[in-house]
Scaffold this motif. Structure first.
Motif, short mmCIF file in Angstrom:
data_model
loop_
_atom_site.label_atom_id
_atom_site.label_comp_id
_atom_site.label_asym_id
_atom_site.label_seq_id
_atom_site.Cartn_x
_atom_site.Cartn_y
_atom_site.Cartn_z
N ARG A 1 -1.33 -0.90 -1.35
CA ARG A 1 -0.46 -0.81 -2.53
C ARG A 1 -0.97 -1.81 -3.56
O ARG A 1 -1.37 -2.91 -3.20
N ASP B 1 9.34 -6.00 0.07
CA ASP B 1 9.98 -4.69 0.03
C ASP B 1 10.09 -4.21 -1.42
O ASP B 1 10.12 -5.03 -2.36
N PRO C 1 7.50 1.26 -1.92
CA PRO C 1 7.34 0.51 -0.66
C PRO C 1 5.91 0.58 -0.17
O PRO C 1 5.09 1.39 -0.63
N PRO D 1 3.17 1.74 2.59
CA PRO D 1 3.13 2.95 3.43
C PRO D 1 3.76 2.71 4.79
O PRO D 1 3.78 1.58 5.30
N ALA D 2 4.26 3.77 5.39
CA ALA D 2 4.97 3.64 6.67
C ALA D 2 4.09 3.04 7.76
O ALA D 2 4.59 2.33 8.65
N ASP D 3 2.78 3.30 7.72
CA ASP D 3 1.88 2.78 8.75
C ASP D 3 1.35 1.39 8.44
O ASP D 3 0.51 0.87 9.19
N ALA D 4 1.81 0.77 7.37
CA ALA D 4 1.27 -0.53 6.96
C ALA D 4 1.35 -1.59 8.06
O ALA D 4 0.40 -2.38 8.22
N ASP E 1 -1.81 5.27 -2.03
CA ASP E 1 -1.34 4.26 -1.10
C ASP E 1 -1.49 4.78 0.33
O ASP E 1 -1.05 5.89 0.65
N GLY E 2 -2.13 3.99 1.17
CA GLY E 2 -2.37 4.38 2.55
C GLY E 2 -3.69 5.06 2.79
O GLY E 2 -4.10 5.23 3.95
#
Length: 279
Positions: free
Chosen positions: A7, A28, A48, A50-53, A241-242
């Motif tokens: 990000r 956050d 936010p 990424p979920a896998d961060a 992002d990601g």
């Protein structure tokens, strides 16, 4: 070389045996104040991680910091780094300030990280605004089995950027593309300057610092369209992002030797900006 864009300017750079977390902003969404003055001010970050961060962050073996602004090293990142005891690589100008924040600081200069390296100072704006924004360090890294990379950090187009590109001939340039303006003047490359940068770069260009902060108006879609119109899009990556980029060395030609030395020393400018940075 792998470049995992998380990000803004935060990325996991897999380079030789290193997995460097570059310029971590780990807050956050909405946890930081807006950076823009006047209309359009919104809490940052706008999005936010990424979920896998968390899994990607856990892979880091060290941290590389270009400067102390909170969108490159925020309070959440400081706490995360301290909890893991990771080494933090930075320029001489930032080293003392980051040590005072309880970090295990290592300075980037000749031979650091077991690589050919050079600290390349950047101008984060123009005139009085650049002075107020404080010192910023770009980095050139070269590993025998990886593409050489020039991380410009936050910068506007200045002679020093072109000089570094022409002298070091990096295989990859990573540059901020958000055209940030806090309402008192632009502090990052304009889109026109990015076009000039891509034309001058000898290899690929990776553009980041997009769609994450309230003072960065450039969008990925708009940037890609401009680069397509200029006939340059094939040489540029604008990662989501990601997204992870895989970049390989394309030749074995000898590389220019980087300049050695610690780079600029801290002074009044650094004292001021350190007191405004994350704690």
């Amino acid at each position: 070389m792998k470049y995992r864009h998380l990000r803004n300017a935060t990325a996991l750079l897999t380079y030789g045996e290193h997995r460097l977390l570059v310029d971590p902003m780990l807050a956050d969404a909405g946890a930081l104040p807006g950076f823009k003055f006047g209309a359009g001010r919104r809490p940052n970050p706008l999005v936010p991680l990424p979920a896998d961060a968390p899994a990607w962050l856990d892979a880091a073996t060290g941290v590389l910091v270009t400067h102390e602004h909170p969108d490159h090293l925020d309070g959440a990142a400081l706490r995360w780094i301290r909890a893991r005891g990771l080494p933090v690589w930075c320029s001489h100008v930032d080293a003392a300030s980051l040590r005072r924040k309880g970090l295990d600081v290592r300075e980037v200069h000749g031979g650091a990280l077991g690589l050919d390296v050079e600290v390349i100072p950047a101008r984060h704006g123009r005139g009085w605004l650049a002075w107020l924004m404080g010192p910023v360090s770009g980095y050139y890294l070269a590993h025998p089995d990886e593409p050489s990379v020039y991380l410009t950090s936050d910068a506007v187009l200045a002679d020093a950027v072109f000089e570094a590109i022409d002298r070091l001939r990096p295989d990859v340039v990573v540059a901020p593309a958000g055209a940030a303006d806090m309402g008192v003047g632009r502090i990052l490359f304009s889109v026109d300057e990015l076009v000039a940068l891509v034309r001058r770069a000898p290899g690929r260009v990776v553009l980041n610092h997009l769609e994450a902060l309230d003072h960065c108006p450039t969008t990925r879609a708009g940037l890609r369209e401009r680069l397509r119109a200029e006939g340059l899009l094939a040489r540029v990556d604008v990662p989501e992002d990601g997204e992870e980029l895989h970049l390989a060395r394309t030749d074995d030609r000898p590389r220019p030797r980087p300049r050695v030395g610690p780079g600029p020393r801290p002074g009044l400018q650094k004292w001021l900006t350190a007191h405004l940075a994350a704690t």
